[in-house]
Design an enzyme around this catalytic site. Structure first.
Site, PDB file in Angstrom:
ATOM      1  N   LYS A   1      -1.819   8.861   8.090  1.00 19.77           N
ATOM      2  CA  LYS A   1      -1.285   9.658   9.191  1.00 19.77           C
ATOM      3  C   LYS A   1      -0.598  10.896   8.622  1.00 19.77           C
ATOM      4  O   LYS A   1       0.518  10.821   8.092  1.00 19.77           O
ATOM      5  CB  LYS A   1      -0.247   8.874  10.011  1.00 19.77           C
ATOM      6  CG  LYS A   1       0.162   9.653  11.259  1.00 19.77           C
ATOM      7  CD  LYS A   1       1.472   9.192  11.863  1.00 19.77           C
ATOM      8  CE  LYS A   1       2.651   9.972  11.388  1.00 19.77           C
ATOM      9  NZ  LYS A   1       2.676  11.390  11.783  1.00 19.77           N
TER      10      LYS A   1
ATOM     11  N   GLU B   1       8.914   8.695  -1.173  1.00 18.51           N
ATOM     12  CA  GLU B   1       9.307   9.994  -1.733  1.00 18.51           C
ATOM     13  C   GLU B   1      10.139  10.671  -0.656  1.00 18.51           C
ATOM     14  O   GLU B   1       9.610  11.083   0.376  1.00 18.51           O
ATOM     15  CB  GLU B   1       8.069  10.842  -2.044  1.00 18.51           C
ATOM     16  CG  GLU B   1       7.155  10.256  -3.103  1.00 18.51           C
ATOM     17  CD  GLU B   1       7.723  10.360  -4.504  1.00 18.51           C
ATOM     18  OE1 GLU B   1       8.643  11.174  -4.720  1.00 18.51           O
ATOM     19  OE2 GLU B   1       7.258   9.617  -5.370  1.00 18.51           O
TER      20      GLU B   1
ATOM     21  N   CYS C   1      11.428  19.374  -0.728  1.00 21.19           N
ATOM     22  CA  CYS C   1      12.244  18.255  -1.223  1.00 21.19           C
ATOM     23  C   CYS C   1      12.954  18.651  -2.506  1.00 21.19           C
ATOM     24  O   CYS C   1      14.052  18.206  -2.781  1.00 21.19           O
ATOM     25  CB  CYS C   1      11.374  17.034  -1.440  1.00 21.19           C
ATOM     26  SG  CYS C   1      10.001  17.324  -2.560  1.00 21.19           S
TER      27      CYS C   1
ATOM     28  N   GLU D   1      20.904  17.669   3.218  1.00 22.21           N
ATOM     29  CA  GLU D   1      19.710  18.485   3.050  1.00 22.21           C
ATOM     30  C   GLU D   1      19.598  19.456   4.229  1.00 22.21           C
ATOM     31  O   GLU D   1      19.382  19.027   5.361  1.00 22.21           O
ATOM     32  CB  GLU D   1      18.503  17.530   3.025  1.00 22.21           C
ATOM     33  CG  GLU D   1      17.279  18.109   2.409  1.00 22.21           C
ATOM     34  CD  GLU D   1      16.110  17.124   2.419  1.00 22.21           C
ATOM     35  OE1 GLU D   1      15.981  16.330   3.379  1.00 22.21           O
ATOM     36  OE2 GLU D   1      15.315  17.172   1.472  1.00 22.21           O
TER      37      GLU D   1
HETATM   38  P1  NAD Z   1      10.020  13.145   8.566  1.00 26.40           P
HETATM   39  O1  NAD Z   1      10.666  11.999   7.907  1.00 26.40           O
HETATM   40  O2  NAD Z   1      10.553  13.607   9.856  1.00 26.40           O
HETATM   41  O3  NAD Z   1       8.466  12.864   8.815  1.00 26.40           O
HETATM   42  C1  NAD Z   1       7.595  12.495   7.758  1.00 26.40           C
HETATM   43  C2  NAD Z   1       6.420  11.742   8.345  1.00 26.40           C
HETATM   44  O4  NAD Z   1       6.903  10.525   8.897  1.00 26.40           O
HETATM   45  C3  NAD Z   1       5.702  12.482   9.466  1.00 26.40           C
HETATM   46  O5  NAD Z   1       4.309  12.235   9.368  1.00 26.40           O
HETATM   47  C4  NAD Z   1       6.267  11.817  10.712  1.00 26.40           C
HETATM   48  O6  NAD Z   1       5.408  11.870  11.828  1.00 26.40           O
HETATM   49  C5  NAD Z   1       6.437  10.387  10.225  1.00 26.40           C
HETATM   50  N1  NAD Z   1       7.419   9.585  10.972  1.00 26.40           N
HETATM   51  C6  NAD Z   1       8.440  10.006  11.759  1.00 26.40           C
HETATM   52  N2  NAD Z   1       9.090   8.952  12.282  1.00 26.40           N
HETATM   53  C7  NAD Z   1       8.486   7.830  11.815  1.00 26.40           C
HETATM   54  C8  NAD Z   1       8.707   6.433  11.981  1.00 26.40           C
HETATM   55  N3  NAD Z   1       9.681   5.967  12.756  1.00 26.40           N
HETATM   56  N4  NAD Z   1       7.893   5.566  11.327  1.00 26.40           N
HETATM   57  C9  NAD Z   1       6.917   6.011  10.514  1.00 26.40           C
HETATM   58  N5  NAD Z   1       6.640   7.334  10.333  1.00 26.40           N
HETATM   59  C10 NAD Z   1       7.428   8.235  10.972  1.00 26.40           C
HETATM   60  O7  NAD Z   1      10.012  14.323   7.473  1.00 26.40           O
HETATM   61  P2  NAD Z   1       9.444  15.786   7.633  1.00 26.40           P
HETATM   62  O8  NAD Z   1      10.402  16.558   8.477  1.00 26.40           O
HETATM   63  O9  NAD Z   1       7.995  15.754   8.010  1.00 26.40           O
HETATM   64  O10 NAD Z   1       9.523  16.267   6.110  1.00 26.40           O
HETATM   65  C11 NAD Z   1      10.672  16.740   5.535  1.00 26.40           C
HETATM   66  C12 NAD Z   1      11.361  15.658   4.712  1.00 26.40           C
HETATM   67  O11 NAD Z   1      10.455  15.151   3.736  1.00 26.40           O
HETATM   68  C13 NAD Z   1      12.527  16.188   3.920  1.00 26.40           C
HETATM   69  O12 NAD Z   1      13.585  15.262   3.950  1.00 26.40           O
HETATM   70  C14 NAD Z   1      11.973  16.324   2.505  1.00 26.40           C
HETATM   71  O13 NAD Z   1      12.942  16.310   1.487  1.00 26.40           O
HETATM   72  C15 NAD Z   1      11.050  15.161   2.445  1.00 26.40           C
HETATM   73  N6  NAD Z   1      10.035  15.362   1.412  1.00 26.40           N
HETATM   74  C16 NAD Z   1      10.110  14.642   0.256  1.00 26.40           C
HETATM   75  C17 NAD Z   1       9.182  14.856  -0.758  1.00 26.40           C
HETATM   76  C18 NAD Z   1       9.228  14.086  -2.057  1.00 26.40           C
HETATM   77  O14 NAD Z   1       8.236  14.072  -2.770  1.00 26.40           O
HETATM   78  N7  NAD Z   1      10.337  13.447  -2.400  1.00 26.40           N
HETATM   79  C19 NAD Z   1       8.171  15.795  -0.573  1.00 26.40           C
HETATM   80  C20 NAD Z   1       8.134  16.507   0.621  1.00 26.40           C
HETATM   81  C21 NAD Z   1       9.064  16.266   1.619  1.00 26.40           C
END
Ligand code: NAD
Length: 501
Positions: free
Chosen positions: A187, A262, A296, A394
């Protein structure tokens, strides 16, 4: 028109299909949704909106492909060859994939092109790992026993990816899971699903058997939650926020599936007075404004030795004024658009709070009006203290918090004073200070006199609330395997357990 001569108002809106069990098509409900470019305000994509039923179908197809299909049973050489074909397809279509990520996310085209080159390298690297994965045989089990430690694919892996690096993050997971022989239900983020769905078409063309990769796009609380809870999923590989990561762990507890996470970061760069300050200033500006800070690895905290702090802030302000911000379709642009209104409001909220708490904006701290899109000026915040929210949470925007220190111990103490532990860095010409910082900074990656350099060979991931497990590196494929111990007895059974027989 823009630098690439794309007539956005006349852009043909691409209609994408989801991929389940080798069939491209509509979501079961028949519903679709659209994405607008956050940089231009026009619709750029139209996608099937998957729901819980589609998530179940994706998992069922992956389960069937794993339990009965050819993929886990093929030789590593055969899997590797298909991965190499896929890497060539990605390379051949890199410009199209880069443009999809640009239009959906607002990131600069020059950066998106670099991300595609990185993704191709990851697919090639994973193809090599398919063939080098091996188990082992302990030498010392005694003359009657032969022990084989085998590596087996973990099974069905559900993958959930975020919007900030849609294709690269997918490429840090998918080729390694496939190399191991796993099957996948994916997804992508509902904000940036285009390049993942386009990849689905390439996988089919490259000869990947039906059901090995299934891609459905829906919301986190429907499709994502279903994946995380599903009893037929053996592992969940999630990249996203720490908050959602925790809910994934809770949902995954139902069948105790393997979890790889991650998550977020509040990454510090320490700048010592003895550093090459011009190089450090450039890296500081790059580190925080790359991907508009929606990264991130964003180095959102700068911890500068007090004796040079004033001079360093002036350098930062000079460089920041020269950073090209605006249309991501202009190859000169370094800072593009903010992903959506909610993110913009979050950034503004953090800045308001920081100013009320006594921090001082040296530049930025305002929206920029351009291209009917969402743009925020690169912002430097001076006088930040470690207790302020802006120094601990963040922000995920182009906002640098500047703090100061007197001793290296104090700098490391400030650097470690968050719940996160993704990455950290130090700028110094003193090897001792560099080595002490590399040892004591609590992070998955420490950069010394550089920032955000990455290689497929180097493991990436976080400690504390920045994640669980590692992607990339020589062991990347092992994350998607289980070890099995097989014990063979040699010769007649010596003695009996039951007495007197
Ligand atoms: P998010 O957590 O809002 O969403 C990430 C994914 O999870 C999306 O596909 C979203 O639809 C899905 N999601 C949302 N709620 C969910 C649930 N209840 N159950 C399962 N899946 C769910 O994050 P975002 O806003 O898309 O991305 C930004 C975040 O990602 C930041 O915190 C960033 O630091 C982190 N990030 C980390 C890395 C890493 O490698 N450590 C890399 C990129 C981004």
């Amino acid at each position: 028109m823009n630098a690439l001569n794309i007539d956005l108002p006349k852009l043909e809106v691409r209609r994408y299909s989801q991929l389940v069990d080798g069939k491209s098509g509509e979501a079961m409900s028949g519903e679709r949704f659209e994405r607008r470019s956050p940089a231009h305000g026009v619709v750029v994509g139209n996608y099937p909106l998957a729901d819980v039923a589609d998530a179940h179908a994706a998992v069922a197809a992956a389960r069937n492909a794993f339990d009965t299909g050819p993929w886990p049973r093929m030789s590593a050489r055969e899997r590797s060859e298909i991965l190499l074909v896929i890497s060539e397809r990605i390379a051949g279509n890199a410009e199209e994939l880069a443009m999809m990520d640009v239009l959906e996310s607002g990131k600069p085209i020059s950066q998106a092109r670099g991300e595609m080159a990185g993704a191709v390298d990851l697919w090639r690297y994973a193809a090599g790992q398919a063939r080098s994965l091996h188990g082992s045989v302990p030498a010392g089990l005694g003359q009657h026993m032969l022990g084989l430690i085998e590596r087996e694919p973990v099974g069905v892996v559900a993958m959930i990816t975020p919007w900030n690096f849609p294709f690269v993050i997918l490429s840090q997971k998918l080729p390694f899971a496939l190399a191991a022989g796993c099957t996948v239900a994916l997804k992508p983020s509902e904000l940036t699903p285009g390049s993942s769905l386009r990849l689905g078409e390439m996988l089919k063309d490259a000869g990947l058997p039906d059901g090995v990769v299934n891609i459905v796009v829906g919301y986190g609380n429907t499709v994502g939650q279903t994946f995380a809870e599903h009893d037929d999923v053996d592992m969940i590989s999630f990249t996203g926020s720490t908050q959602v990561g925790k809910s994934v762990v809770r949902a995954a507890a139902g069948n105790l599936k393997k979890v790889a996470l991650e998550l977020g970061g509040k990454n510090p760069q320490i700048v010592c007075a003895d550093a090459d300050l011009d190089a450090a200033a450039d890296a500081a500006v790059f580190g925080v404004f790359f991907n508009v800070g929606q990264c991130c690895n964003s180095s959102s905290r700068l911890i500068v030795e007090r004796s040079v702090a004033k001079r360093f802030e002036e350098k930062l302000a000079e460089l920041t004024a020269r950073v090209p911000v605006g249309d991501p379709l202009d190859p000169e642009t370094r800072v593009g658009a903010i992903i959506n209104d909610a993110q913009m409001e979050k950034i503004e909220g953090y800045l308001k709070g920081a100013i009320e708490a006594g921090a001082n904006p040296l530049c930025g701290a305002e929206r920029i009006k351009a291209n009917a899109g969402l743009y925020y000026a690169p912002t430097l915040m001076s006088g930040v203290t470690r207790d302020m929210k802006i120094a601990r949470e963040e922000v995920f925007g182009p906002v640098l918090s500047i703090l100061t220190f007197e001793t290296l111990d104090e700098a490391i103490g400030i650097a470690n004073d968050t719940h996160y532990g993704l990455s950290a860095g130090i700028w110094t010409s003193d090897h001792d200070r560099a080595l002490i910082a590399a040892r004591d900074l609590r992070a998955g990656t420490v950069w010394v006199n550089c920032w955000m350099d990455g290689f497929s060979e180097m493991p990436f991931g976080g400690v504390r609330q920045s994640g669980l497990g590692r992607e990339q590196g020589a062991q990347a494929i092992e994350e998607f395997t289980e070890q099995k111990s097989v014990l063979f007895h040699r010769g007649p059974r010596a003695g009996r357990w039951v007495p007197g027989v």
